[in-house]
Structures are given as structure tokens and as C-alpha cells.
Design a protein around this motif. Structure first.
Motif, PDB file in Angstrom:
ATOM      1  N   ASP A  30      11.458  -4.243  -2.850  1.00  0.00           N
ATOM      2  CA  ASP A  30      11.103  -2.865  -2.528  1.00  0.00           C
ATOM      3  C   ASP A  30       9.826  -2.430  -3.240  1.00  0.00           C
ATOM      4  OD1 ASP A  30      13.094  -2.446  -0.710  1.00  0.00           O
ATOM      5  OD2 ASP A  30      14.415  -1.347  -2.077  1.00  0.00           O
ATOM      6  N   GLU A  31       9.598  -2.948  -4.450  1.00  0.00           N
ATOM      7  CA  GLU A  31       8.352  -2.641  -5.146  1.00  0.00           C
ATOM      8  C   GLU A  31       7.164  -3.170  -4.349  1.00  0.00           C
ATOM      9  OE1 GLU A  31       7.017  -2.896  -9.699  1.00  0.00           O
ATOM     10  OE2 GLU A  31       7.105  -4.879  -8.740  1.00  0.00           O
ATOM     11  N   ALA A  32       7.286  -4.412  -3.845  1.00  0.00           N
ATOM     12  CA  ALA A  32       6.208  -4.994  -3.045  1.00  0.00           C
ATOM     13  C   ALA A  32       5.998  -4.200  -1.757  1.00  0.00           C
ATOM     14  CB  ALA A  32       6.517  -6.447  -2.730  1.00  0.00           C
ATOM     15  N   ARG A  33       7.083  -3.921  -1.063  1.00  0.00           N
ATOM     16  CA  ARG A  33       6.967  -3.157   0.186  1.00  0.00           C
ATOM     17  C   ARG A  33       6.358  -1.779  -0.069  1.00  0.00           C
ATOM     18  NH1 ARG A  33      13.064  -4.969   0.945  1.00  0.00           N
ATOM     19  NH2 ARG A  33      12.761  -7.001   1.987  1.00  0.00           N
ATOM     20  N   GLY A  34       6.758  -1.190  -1.193  1.00  0.00           N
ATOM     21  CA  GLY A  34       6.251   0.135  -1.508  1.00  0.00           C
ATOM     22  C   GLY A  34       4.756   0.172  -1.733  1.00  0.00           C
ATOM     23  N   VAL A  35       4.220  -0.820  -2.450  1.00  0.00           N
ATOM     24  CA  VAL A  35       2.789  -0.789  -2.734  1.00  0.00           C
ATOM     25  C   VAL A  35       1.974  -1.181  -1.502  1.00  0.00           C
ATOM     26  CG1 VAL A  35       2.574  -3.145  -3.671  1.00  0.00           C
ATOM     27  CG2 VAL A  35       1.028  -1.348  -4.460  1.00  0.00           C
ATOM     28  N   TRP A  36       2.464  -2.125  -0.691  1.00  0.00           N
ATOM     29  CA  TRP A  36       1.758  -2.451   0.558  1.00  0.00           C
ATOM     30  C   TRP A  36       1.740  -1.230   1.472  1.00  0.00           C
ATOM     31  CZ3 TRP A  36       2.193  -6.898  -2.126  1.00  0.00           C
ATOM     32  CH2 TRP A  36       1.358  -7.970  -1.796  1.00  0.00           C
ATOM     33  N   ALA A  37       2.872  -0.532   1.548  1.00  0.00           N
ATOM     34  CA  ALA A  37       2.932   0.670   2.385  1.00  0.00           C
ATOM     35  C   ALA A  37       2.020   1.768   1.845  1.00  0.00           C
ATOM     36  CB  ALA A  37       4.372   1.165   2.474  1.00  0.00           C
ATOM     37  N   ALA A  38       1.954   1.911   0.513  1.00  0.00           N
ATOM     38  CA  ALA A  38       1.096   2.937  -0.080  1.00  0.00           C
ATOM     39  C   ALA A  38      -0.369   2.694   0.257  1.00  0.00           C
ATOM     40  CB  ALA A  38       1.300   2.982  -1.596  1.00  0.00           C
ATOM     41  N   VAL A  39      -0.793   1.433   0.192  1.00  0.00           N
ATOM     42  CA  VAL A  39      -2.179   1.111   0.550  1.00  0.00           C
ATOM     43  C   VAL A  39      -2.414   1.380   2.027  1.00  0.00           C
ATOM     44  CG1 VAL A  39      -3.884  -0.743   0.725  1.00  0.00           C
ATOM     45  CG2 VAL A  39      -2.466  -0.544  -1.330  1.00  0.00           C
ATOM     46  N   ALA A  40      -1.469   0.957   2.870  1.00  0.00           N
ATOM     47  CA  ALA A  40      -1.630   1.163   4.310  1.00  0.00           C
ATOM     48  C   ALA A  40      -1.739   2.644   4.643  1.00  0.00           C
ATOM     49  CB  ALA A  40      -0.455   0.537   5.060  1.00  0.00           C
ATOM     50  N   HIS A  41      -0.893   3.468   4.044  1.00  0.00           N
ATOM     51  CA  HIS A  41      -0.941   4.905   4.320  1.00  0.00           C
ATOM     52  C   HIS A  41      -2.229   5.541   3.790  1.00  0.00           C
ATOM     53  CE1 HIS A  41       2.946   5.178   6.152  1.00  0.00           C
ATOM     54  NE2 HIS A  41       3.597   4.738   5.085  1.00  0.00           N
ATOM     55  N   ALA A  42      -2.707   5.050   2.624  1.00  0.00           N
ATOM     56  CA  ALA A  42      -3.957   5.578   2.089  1.00  0.00           C
ATOM     57  C   ALA A  42      -5.126   5.265   3.016  1.00  0.00           C
ATOM     58  CB  ALA A  42      -4.214   5.009   0.694  1.00  0.00           C
ATOM     59  N   VAL A 302     -12.701   9.276  -2.683  1.00  0.00           N
ATOM     60  CA  VAL A 302     -12.094   8.167  -3.415  1.00  0.00           C
ATOM     61  C   VAL A 302     -10.655   8.525  -3.755  1.00  0.00           C
ATOM     62  CG1 VAL A 302     -12.244   6.666  -5.431  1.00  0.00           C
ATOM     63  CG2 VAL A 302     -14.343   7.540  -4.369  1.00  0.00           C
ATOM     64  N   VAL A 303      -9.722   7.670  -3.338  1.00  0.00           N
ATOM     65  CA  VAL A 303      -8.301   7.883  -3.641  1.00  0.00           C
ATOM     66  C   VAL A 303      -7.768   6.657  -4.374  1.00  0.00           C
ATOM     67  CG1 VAL A 303      -7.957   9.412  -1.679  1.00  0.00           C
ATOM     68  CG2 VAL A 303      -7.548   6.977  -1.406  1.00  0.00           C
ATOM     69  N   GLY A 304      -6.866   6.891  -5.306  1.00  0.00           N
ATOM     70  CA  GLY A 304      -6.313   5.805  -6.088  1.00  0.00           C
ATOM     71  C   GLY A 304      -4.890   5.465  -5.675  1.00  0.00           C
ATOM     72  N   VAL A 305      -4.562   4.175  -5.731  1.00  0.00           N
ATOM     73  CA  VAL A 305      -3.201   3.683  -5.517  1.00  0.00           C
ATOM     74  C   VAL A 305      -2.827   2.853  -6.738  1.00  0.00           C
ATOM     75  CG1 VAL A 305      -1.715   2.192  -4.123  1.00  0.00           C
ATOM     76  CG2 VAL A 305      -3.421   3.651  -2.999  1.00  0.00           C
ATOM     77  N   ASP A 306      -1.647   3.087  -7.289  1.00  0.00           N
ATOM     78  CA  ASP A 306      -1.194   2.311  -8.449  1.00  0.00           C
ATOM     79  C   ASP A 306      -1.108   0.840  -8.052  1.00  0.00           C
ATOM     80  OD1 ASP A 306       0.053   1.118 -10.623  1.00  0.00           O
ATOM     81  OD2 ASP A 306       1.494   2.753 -10.909  1.00  0.00           O
ATOM     82  N   ALA A 307      -2.011   0.033  -8.595  1.00  0.00           N
ATOM     83  CA  ALA A 307      -2.136  -1.365  -8.185  1.00  0.00           C
ATOM     84  C   ALA A 307      -1.434  -2.337  -9.116  1.00  0.00           C
ATOM     85  CB  ALA A 307      -3.621  -1.732  -8.084  1.00  0.00           C
ATOM     86  N   ARG A 308      -0.704  -1.842 -10.104  1.00  0.00           N
ATOM     87  CA  ARG A 308      -0.036  -2.760 -11.029  1.00  0.00           C
ATOM     88  C   ARG A 308       0.941  -3.707 -10.329  1.00  0.00           C
ATOM     89  NH1 ARG A 308       1.743   1.603 -15.419  1.00  0.00           N
ATOM     90  NH2 ARG A 308       2.005   2.761 -13.458  1.00  0.00           N
ATOM     91  N   PRO A 309       1.712  -3.254  -9.337  1.00  0.00           N
ATOM     92  CA  PRO A 309       2.570  -4.218  -8.637  1.00  0.00           C
ATOM     93  C   PRO A 309       1.788  -5.270  -7.870  1.00  0.00           C
ATOM     94  CG  PRO A 309       3.368  -1.975  -8.289  1.00  0.00           C
ATOM     95  CD  PRO A 309       2.007  -1.865  -8.919  1.00  0.00           C
ATOM     96  N   LEU A 310       0.588  -4.924  -7.376  1.00  0.00           N
ATOM     97  CA  LEU A 310      -0.252  -5.905  -6.702  1.00  0.00           C
ATOM     98  C   LEU A 310      -0.798  -6.930  -7.689  1.00  0.00           C
ATOM     99  CD1 LEU A 310      -2.274  -3.639  -4.249  1.00  0.00           C
ATOM    100  CD2 LEU A 310      -0.686  -5.457  -3.609  1.00  0.00           C
ATOM    101  N   PHE A 311      -1.323  -6.456  -8.810  1.00  0.00           N
ATOM    102  CA  PHE A 311      -1.883  -7.379  -9.798  1.00  0.00           C
ATOM    103  C   PHE A 311      -0.807  -8.285 -10.383  1.00  0.00           C
ATOM    104  CE2 PHE A 311      -5.632  -4.961  -9.291  1.00  0.00           C
ATOM    105  CZ  PHE A 311      -6.679  -5.677  -9.846  1.00  0.00           C
TER     106      PHE A 311
END
Length: 332
Positions: A30-42, A302-311
Motif C-alpha cells: 500500500d505504501e508503494a501504491r500510495g506513492v505511485w498514485a500520489a505522483v500520478a495525481h500530481a 512546483v509541487v512536492g511529493v514525499d519521495a522517501r518510499p520511492l527512494f
């Protein structure tokens, strides 16, 4: 190859569906899905997003993404569209799509690429692009262009023995000229330290440097000399030709995680129509970095997305996105 700053028709992404990207637990998944979805929505706030999902995960993808993002189905091994997808180019006949050879970032022992090696051609078909085949092993994260004939690369990617053991600088440059239409290849020596760990790419340039405009290099900087990337970036900086202006983008203040020195970088941002989607890390330097990106890309939000789960999974915002340029049709 147009610069990333030029108009896009859409952004392509790939949905995480298996392996280390999803992790070992449902919470990890769910963490992975959440960050991919956050980037997609951004990104979808600025331009259309087309998400490729493995058929086994398409319903889950649609549940997370809703109606903002189009989901298309194709078999996948992983979810790093920058690397497995095509590199789009524009020519006299319209849109082209360079199909690099993909072999799991240099045949890494943990990687699987049976399906990912075919994704570029499928995306090209959906985009209506002419496939430009290449015999060179390469990934989209291993190149950055300024749209005016220059490309940034690193010696440890295109000349990696696990990728192109028989290729020379000259043969790599010839292929980049043929496929991307560039005239100048700027060689940087390597990538960041963490990128050579188990799940690294062995030196992708898109976490180290980019060209926000012709003649300017936006460069990762590690101010803390206790971090190994401080010395690494001194070597990289020395390799930037004198005629290119350097703008430093300092790394976050956090230096380590449970696995050692981090490679957190604000360089791994994605430029889209009217905007920049940036990596943030809940770090004191986030605000300054967003201001620096706004200055580097004037007129864009410029908008930020928490990228720690990606890194934590080996990449960033730029690594999971791939731009399709808008081809202007000229009438008779």
C-alpha cells in the motif's frame, strides 16, 4: 529528442504489481501504491497521465487512481517507466519512440525483465509512434537532453560491462546521435554512491544532473563532507565543461537511513506542462529546494511529493514518469 520542458501530449507511468517494489507485506504494498498514485495525481493536475498496469493488478490500479488517470493493460515485471518505456523523439514524419535494449539495469541478479523488455514497443503502439530500434542497452534515466543538441550521460551506465561490454565512447556517441538527434555528448564520470548498491542503477544521470535550459546544468550538491557523495560530486563537477553554467541544488540535510548513506536528491524531479513535480523528504531543505526549482523553471508551479518510499525502492519521481511530447501538426 525534445527537452522535457517542451509541451507534452501526456505522461506515461507503470503501476507497481510485484517483487521488491511492492515489498513483503500488505502495508509495504500500500505504501508503494500510495506513492505511485500520489505522483500520478500530481502530474494529472498539469497534463493527462496514462498508466500501464499488469492485467493482474489493473483493478487495484483503477481503485487507487480513480477517473483522473487512464489505465491500460500489458504484462509488467516492474514499474520504472522512465527506464522500461520508450524515449520519445520527433522527426519529419512525426512522433518516434526509441526502443533501447533493456536488460534489468545491466543484468542485475535480482531483476526480471521478460515483460519489461517489450513495454517500449507496446507504449509506442498506443502512442501511434514509429519505433526506432536500438542495439544499445540504455534506460531513460541514463540520459538528459537540453533539446538543442546536447545530452548528459555517465560513464558507468552506457559503458557498463553488464550493459554494453563491447561498446566504446565513440560507438555510444554515434548511437545517441542517430537515435536522439544530438550533436554533443557530455560525459559525467559516475552517479551517486547509493546507486551502486544492490538495487541501484549503477549511475543514472537523472539523480545527479539535468539541463533546465540550454547552457545550464542543475547539479546535485552534498554540502556535508562526511557523506561519500561530497567527494563524488566534486569529481562530477570537475567533469562539467567550462562553457556550461552550474547551478547547485543541495541535498537534504538527512544523511543516512538504516542501510547507510542515502542518495536523497532534489534533482530527480519531473517537468510537465506548466509544472514541476518534485521530490521532497520532510526535510528542512525542502522549501529552499522547491524555491530553487521554481527559479530554474520560471513560470511553472512546483509541487512536492514525499519521495522517501520511492527512494527506498531505488528511484524517485523522474524514474517513474516518461514524457510523450506534443507533436505539432503543420497543415498545408
Amino acid at each position: 529528442m525534445p527537452a522535457e520542458t517542451e509541451p507534452h501530449r501526456c505522461t506515461w507511468m507503470a503501476w507497481p504489481s510485484a517483487g521488491y517494489t511492492l515489498g513483503d507485506s500488505e502495508a509495504d504494498a500500500d505504501e508503494a501504491r500510495g506513492v505511485w498514485a500520489a505522483v500520478a495525481h500530481a502530474v494529472a493536475e498539469f497534463e493527462p497521465v496514462r498508466m500501464v498496469a499488469d492485467p493482474s493488478a489493473a483493478r487495484v490500479a483503477r481503485d487507487w487512481l480513480g477517473s483522473d488517470v487512464e489505465v491500460l493493460e500489458a504484462p509488467l515485471d516492474d514499474a520504472w517507466m522512465r527506464d522500461i518505456g520508450p524515449t520519445f523523439v520527433v522527426g519529419p514524419d512525426g512522433l518516434g519512440a526509441v526502443d533501447w535494449v533493456f536488460n534489468g539495469w545491466g543484468a542485475q541478479p535480482w531483476a526480471r525483465w521478460e515483460h519489461d523488455a517489450r513495454v517500449a514497443c507496446q507504449v509506442a503502439e498506443w502512442a501511434g509512434a514509429t519505433v526506432v530500434p536500438s542495439a544499445m542497452v540504455n534506460e531513460g534515466g541514463g540520459i538528459h537532453v537540453d533539446g538543442q543538441g546536447a545530452v548528459l550521460v555517465t560513464e558507468t551506465v552506457q559503458l557498463d560491462p553488464g550493459r554494453n561490454p563491447s561498446w566504446t565512447r565513440a560507438s555510444v556517441e554515434e548511437e545517441l546521435r542517430r537515435t536522439l538527434g544530438v550533436q554533443r555528448v557530455v560525459w559525467l564520470p559516475r552517479g551517486l554512491t547509493r546507486d551502486y548498491d544492490e538495487f541501484g542503477t549503477r549511475g543514472h544521470v537523472d539523480i545527479v544532473a539535468t539541463m533546465p535550459s540550454p547552457g545550464t546544468v542543475l547539479l546535485h550538491a552534498q554540502p556535508d563532507d562526511s557523506h561519500p557523495d561530497h567527494a563524488v560530486m566534486e569529481v562530477v563537477r570537475a567533469a562539467v565543461p567550462d562553457d556550461l553554467a552550474i547551478v547547485d541544488l543541495p541535498a537534504p540535510e538527512v544523511l543516512t537511513d538504516e542501510d547507510g548513506p542515502v542518495d536523497y536528491s532534489y534533482l530527480n524531479h519531473y517537468v510537465c506542462n506548466g509544472g514541476v513535480v518534485a521530490c521532497v523528504f520532510d526535510d528542512p531543505r525542502d522549501g529552499t529546494a522547491l524555491e530553487s526549482l521554481a527559479a530554474a523553471y520560471p513560470g511553472r508551479e512546483v509541487v512536492g511529493v514525499d519521495a522517501r518510499p520511492l527512494f527506498a525502492r531505488g528511484g524517485g519521481v523522474h524514474c517513474i514518469t516518461q514524457q510523450e511530447p506534443l507533436v505539432q501538426v503543420v497543415g498545408p
